[in-house]
Design an enzyme around this catalytic site. Sequence first.
Site, PDB file in Angstrom:
ATOM      1  N   ASP A  16       0.842  -1.160  -0.079  1.00 55.38           N
ATOM      2  CA  ASP A  16      -0.039   0.074   0.301  1.00 55.38           C
ATOM      3  C   ASP A  16       0.786   1.514   0.092  1.00 55.38           C
ATOM      4  O   ASP A  16       1.985   1.213   0.537  1.00 55.38           O
ATOM      5  CB  ASP A  16      -0.701   0.240   1.286  1.00 55.38           C
ATOM      6  N   TYR A  68       6.185  -8.227   8.429  1.00 59.83           N
ATOM      7  CA  TYR A  68       6.321  -6.950   8.737  1.00 59.83           C
ATOM      8  C   TYR A  68       5.654  -6.600  10.321  1.00 59.83           C
ATOM      9  O   TYR A  68       5.937  -7.443  10.890  1.00 59.83           O
ATOM     10  CB  TYR A  68       4.030  -6.491   8.694  1.00 59.83           C
ATOM     11  N   ASP A  96      -6.780   2.147   7.468  1.00 60.77           N
ATOM     12  CA  ASP A  96      -5.527   2.356   7.796  1.00 60.77           C
ATOM     13  C   ASP A  96      -5.294   3.805   8.286  1.00 60.77           C
ATOM     14  O   ASP A  96      -6.946   4.394   7.935  1.00 60.77           O
ATOM     15  CB  ASP A  96      -4.429   2.141   7.050  1.00 60.77           C
ATOM     16  N   ARG A 112      -3.830  -4.525   7.288  1.00 54.97           N
ATOM     17  CA  ARG A 112      -5.225  -3.737   8.075  1.00 54.97           C
ATOM     18  C   ARG A 112      -5.811  -4.118   8.488  1.00 54.97           C
ATOM     19  O   ARG A 112      -7.042  -3.423   9.721  1.00 54.97           O
ATOM     20  CB  ARG A 112      -4.940  -2.541   7.308  1.00 54.97           C
TER      21      ARG A 112
END
Length: 301
Positions: free
Chosen positions: A42, A70, A84, A175
């Site tokens: 993203d 992540y 988000d 997210r």
Amino acid sequence: MQKLTSGILVVDKPEGITSAGVVALVKRRIHADKVGHCGTLDPFASGVLVCCINQATRISRFFLHGDKSYEAVLRLGVETDTQDVTGKIVSASPVTVTEDAIRSAFDTLVGPVRQQPPVYSALKHEGVPLYKLARSGRPMQKPARDIVIHRLSVLAVDLPDVHFGVTCSGGTYVRTLAADLGRMLGCGAHLRKLVRTASGPFTLAQAAALAEIASLDGPPAEMGRMIEMNEALAFIPKQTADPRTAEKVRHGMPLTESDIRRPEPDGGSDWLRVVDPDDRLIAILAVKKENSGYNYCCVFN
């Protein structure tokens, strides 16, 4: 100008640029004929974006669905429409949860789970990305799908923020994971920060900064960053072809076990990496299950 070597270039994507924007910059700065990436990141996120250069675009299938890792920051108490930090606030609640409750919620989500893809995503409906439909007031919900959360660990709690690490199967939306955790804790949440630290076998330690690439005007060999296809595919069983068989492979001729040995049955792979006597990658073969032959996946010159 020196011909560009095909291979994998791992980029440390900064915040504020799309994955497609990174690909366009890489292609332009290193004078590549083809560049593709192995999994969108993203625009608000940063970290590992795996770029396949020239002939390596043909092996992207082997990296698209690999596990991802992540490090992220969860903001409790605020829900957004995009799940988000880029979205509009849709609800806000006081944060009164304890650290024990947070850790318990995180533990609950480890393992196989069903996840509902967000309406703001690059998934498509009748050829149109879902985020475009959502922005036009026509949100489209895709069916839930199976994912696996291999690791989900709380790194630090500094309410209303929770810093955490996650390793998950390809196709997982972190997210959405954040939004789900917020609902479980009764206060809502969104993802405030996201850094991809690994994608399949590729890590942030291997990545070149985008500024480093932007300064180039030709092949990136001098960066020492390009990963050869043979090295990148090291997880696929390898067979070395003799000169006669290598020539057959280069011309796409039928092959049998008398040319190339089948991998061990318990090897766990339906693919075979074929190299010539100089250890140069010349083909990826699919192992036929019904007989002793092979199908060609890719042949490289």
